[in-house]
Design an enzyme around this catalytic site. Sequence first.
Site, PDB file in Angstrom:
ATOM      1  N   TYR A  61       0.824  -1.217   0.000  1.00 41.20           N
ATOM      2  CA  TYR A  61       0.000   0.000   0.000  1.00 41.20           C
ATOM      3  C   TYR A  61       0.858   1.266   0.000  1.00 41.20           C
ATOM      4  O   TYR A  61       0.436   2.305  -0.524  1.00 41.20           O
ATOM      5  CB  TYR A  61      -1.034  -0.031   1.138  1.00 41.20           C
ATOM      6  CG  TYR A  61      -2.140  -0.972   0.754  1.00 41.20           C
ATOM      7  CD1 TYR A  61      -3.100  -0.585  -0.182  1.00 41.20           C
ATOM      8  CD2 TYR A  61      -2.181  -2.275   1.235  1.00 41.20           C
ATOM      9  CE1 TYR A  61      -4.077  -1.463  -0.601  1.00 41.20           C
ATOM     10  CE2 TYR A  61      -3.159  -3.166   0.818  1.00 41.20           C
ATOM     11  CZ  TYR A  61      -4.100  -2.751  -0.103  1.00 41.20           C
ATOM     12  OH  TYR A  61      -5.062  -3.626  -0.540  1.00 41.20           O
ATOM     13  N   ASN A  97     -12.435   3.292  -6.541  1.00 45.15           N
ATOM     14  CA  ASN A  97     -11.006   3.620  -6.557  1.00 45.15           C
ATOM     15  C   ASN A  97     -10.556   4.180  -5.222  1.00 45.15           C
ATOM     16  O   ASN A  97     -11.297   4.890  -4.545  1.00 45.15           O
ATOM     17  CB  ASN A  97     -10.717   4.642  -7.661  1.00 45.15           C
ATOM     18  CG  ASN A  97     -11.092   4.104  -9.025  1.00 45.15           C
ATOM     19  OD1 ASN A  97     -11.294   2.894  -9.175  1.00 45.15           O
ATOM     20  ND2 ASN A  97     -11.208   4.972 -10.000  1.00 45.15           N
ATOM     21  N   HIS A 117     -14.529   1.545  -1.268  1.00 45.92           N
ATOM     22  CA  HIS A 117     -13.441   0.598  -0.952  1.00 45.92           C
ATOM     23  C   HIS A 117     -12.341   1.253  -0.126  1.00 45.92           C
ATOM     24  O   HIS A 117     -11.223   0.761  -0.080  1.00 45.92           O
ATOM     25  CB  HIS A 117     -12.850   0.007  -2.247  1.00 45.92           C
ATOM     26  CG  HIS A 117     -13.795  -0.927  -2.941  1.00 45.92           C
ATOM     27  ND1 HIS A 117     -13.610  -1.385  -4.218  1.00 45.92           N
ATOM     28  CD2 HIS A 117     -14.949  -1.512  -2.511  1.00 45.92           C
ATOM     29  CE1 HIS A 117     -14.606  -2.200  -4.564  1.00 45.92           C
ATOM     30  NE2 HIS A 117     -15.436  -2.285  -3.546  1.00 45.92           N
ATOM     31  N   CYS A 125      -6.829   2.791  13.161  1.00 47.96           N
ATOM     32  CA  CYS A 125      -6.329   2.012  14.282  1.00 47.96           C
ATOM     33  C   CYS A 125      -6.917   0.606  14.216  1.00 47.96           C
ATOM     34  O   CYS A 125      -8.132   0.444  14.053  1.00 47.96           O
ATOM     35  CB  CYS A 125      -6.739   2.719  15.581  1.00 47.96           C
ATOM     36  SG  CYS A 125      -6.324   1.770  17.055  1.00 47.96           S
TER      37      CYS A 125
HETATM   38  N1  APR Z   1     -11.364   4.159 -20.133  1.00 48.07           N
HETATM   39  C1  APR Z   1     -12.433   3.396 -19.803  1.00 48.07           C
HETATM   40  N2  APR Z   1     -12.332   2.153 -19.331  1.00 48.07           N
HETATM   41  C2  APR Z   1     -11.099   1.646 -19.216  1.00 48.07           C
HETATM   42  C3  APR Z   1      -9.930   2.367 -19.540  1.00 48.07           C
HETATM   43  C4  APR Z   1     -10.109   3.684 -20.031  1.00 48.07           C
HETATM   44  N3  APR Z   1      -9.069   4.459 -20.373  1.00 48.07           N
HETATM   45  N4  APR Z   1      -8.852   1.570 -19.297  1.00 48.07           N
HETATM   46  C5  APR Z   1      -9.331   0.407 -18.823  1.00 48.07           C
HETATM   47  N5  APR Z   1     -10.682   0.443 -18.771  1.00 48.07           N
HETATM   48  C6  APR Z   1     -11.608  -0.595 -18.285  1.00 48.07           C
HETATM   49  C7  APR Z   1     -11.178  -2.019 -18.529  1.00 48.07           C
HETATM   50  O1  APR Z   1     -11.643  -2.449 -19.798  1.00 48.07           O
HETATM   51  C8  APR Z   1     -11.882  -2.750 -17.383  1.00 48.07           C
HETATM   52  O2  APR Z   1     -13.188  -3.166 -17.760  1.00 48.07           O
HETATM   53  O3  APR Z   1     -11.657  -0.443 -16.882  1.00 48.07           O
HETATM   54  C9  APR Z   1     -12.013  -1.692 -16.308  1.00 48.07           C
HETATM   55  C10 APR Z   1     -11.110  -1.917 -15.094  1.00 48.07           C
HETATM   56  O4  APR Z   1     -11.500  -3.100 -14.454  1.00 48.07           O
HETATM   57  P1  APR Z   1     -10.773  -3.652 -13.158  1.00 48.07           P
HETATM   58  O5  APR Z   1      -9.300  -3.650 -13.369  1.00 48.07           O
HETATM   59  O6  APR Z   1     -11.414  -4.943 -12.813  1.00 48.07           O
HETATM   60  O7  APR Z   1     -11.076  -2.516 -12.054  1.00 48.07           O
HETATM   61  P2  APR Z   1     -12.405  -2.308 -11.186  1.00 48.07           P
HETATM   62  O8  APR Z   1     -13.606  -2.722 -11.947  1.00 48.07           O
HETATM   63  O9  APR Z   1     -12.350  -0.917 -10.686  1.00 48.07           O
HETATM   64  O10 APR Z   1     -12.149  -3.322 -10.000  1.00 48.07           O
HETATM   65  C11 APR Z   1     -13.072  -3.372  -8.943  1.00 48.07           C
HETATM   66  O11 APR Z   1     -11.656  -4.876  -7.779  1.00 48.07           O
HETATM   67  O12 APR Z   1      -9.742  -5.769  -6.827  1.00 48.07           O
HETATM   68  C12 APR Z   1     -10.740  -4.901  -6.700  1.00 48.07           C
HETATM   69  O13 APR Z   1     -10.902  -3.418  -4.959  1.00 48.07           O
HETATM   70  C13 APR Z   1     -10.458  -3.498  -6.281  1.00 48.07           C
HETATM   71  O14 APR Z   1     -11.897  -1.565  -6.542  1.00 48.07           O
HETATM   72  C14 APR Z   1     -11.332  -2.676  -7.211  1.00 48.07           C
HETATM   73  C15 APR Z   1     -12.373  -3.677  -7.658  1.00 48.07           C
END
Ligand code: APR
Length: 268
Positions: A61, A97, A117, A125
């Site tokens: 982190y 995010n 999240h 703490c």
């Molecule tokens: N514009 C739009 N979408 C995009 C871009 C972009 N420039 N770049 C990537 N993406 C899309 C990808 O196609 C994908 O579908 O963003 C998405 C990201 O997906 P993940 O990596 O799974 O992220 P997220 O959905 O936020 O994950 C959810 O998973 O592990 C956990 O806690 C973590 O908050 C997170 C949660």
Amino acid sequence: MSQIDWSHVKNLVLLSGAGISAASGIATFRGSGGLWENHRIEDVATPEAFNQDPQLVWRFYSMRRLQAGHAKPNEAHKALDAFAEKFNGEITLITQNVDGLHRRAQKKSHLDAICMHGTLEKSRCTHCHEIYLDDMAWLPSEGMPRQTGLLRTDEQANSDALSNYKIKLSDGLPLSPCCQELLRPHIVWFGEEPLFMPKIFASLERCDLFASIGTSGVVYPAAAFLEIAKSHGAETVLFNVESLPQQEHVDLYIQGPAEETVPQQFSL
Ligand code: APR
């Protein structure tokens, strides 16, 4: 490309995911180059991992704090902030995010993101759960902790900022000022309950437009928000750079990078 018709929208709910921050240089979680490609989730993002190896988890982190501290809000974050300033209705912004980029994009609007999240610039703490603003990178193997730039100078001055306390360390990791117990990142780990759920569900039930931006839609409960909003009568819009199975079920699917499509769509 179709354009969202804002004239009849009074209550808007937005859900953002890692894709909205991709253009700021923050790695998404899934897919090639994704954060989870280099780490086993259970080694760094579970309460069990923290109990077993707090040094490793704090290192993970702290590196994310440093990365997010160097990143800047992109055109998508800025466009949402500018839109909120002009929009004549209610907006709820929910983000999965933890990078703080929605907060750092805020200019005049009061579009405070609900960080379901948790968020990187806070620690809490492990004993009494008191929350502190904390933007330090705690990297015991590298000597003194370093500031990451996640907080502005005025935020550093807040009474709940950890920098206002004399912090004791245990094996190089910070102890809480309240209980002198280990601090942990204020992040929702796998197996933990996301934050602010009653407020989020209430917003989904009353919105007339729901837009999901840059999320793969595979992590629950966020993955269910679109369906919940739809079942309460909201129109649904999906923004993603890739094709997603969910696009079959939405009223409008906007394919492309969020840093381009969001400014195009969120203009009044
Ligand atoms: N514009 C739009 N979408 C995009 C871009 C972009 N420039 N770049 C990537 N993406 C899309 C990808 O196609 C994908 O579908 O963003 C998405 C990201 O997906 P993940 O990596 O799974 O992220 P997220 O959905 O936020 O994950 C959810 O998973 O592990 C956990 O806690 C973590 O908050 C997170 C949660």
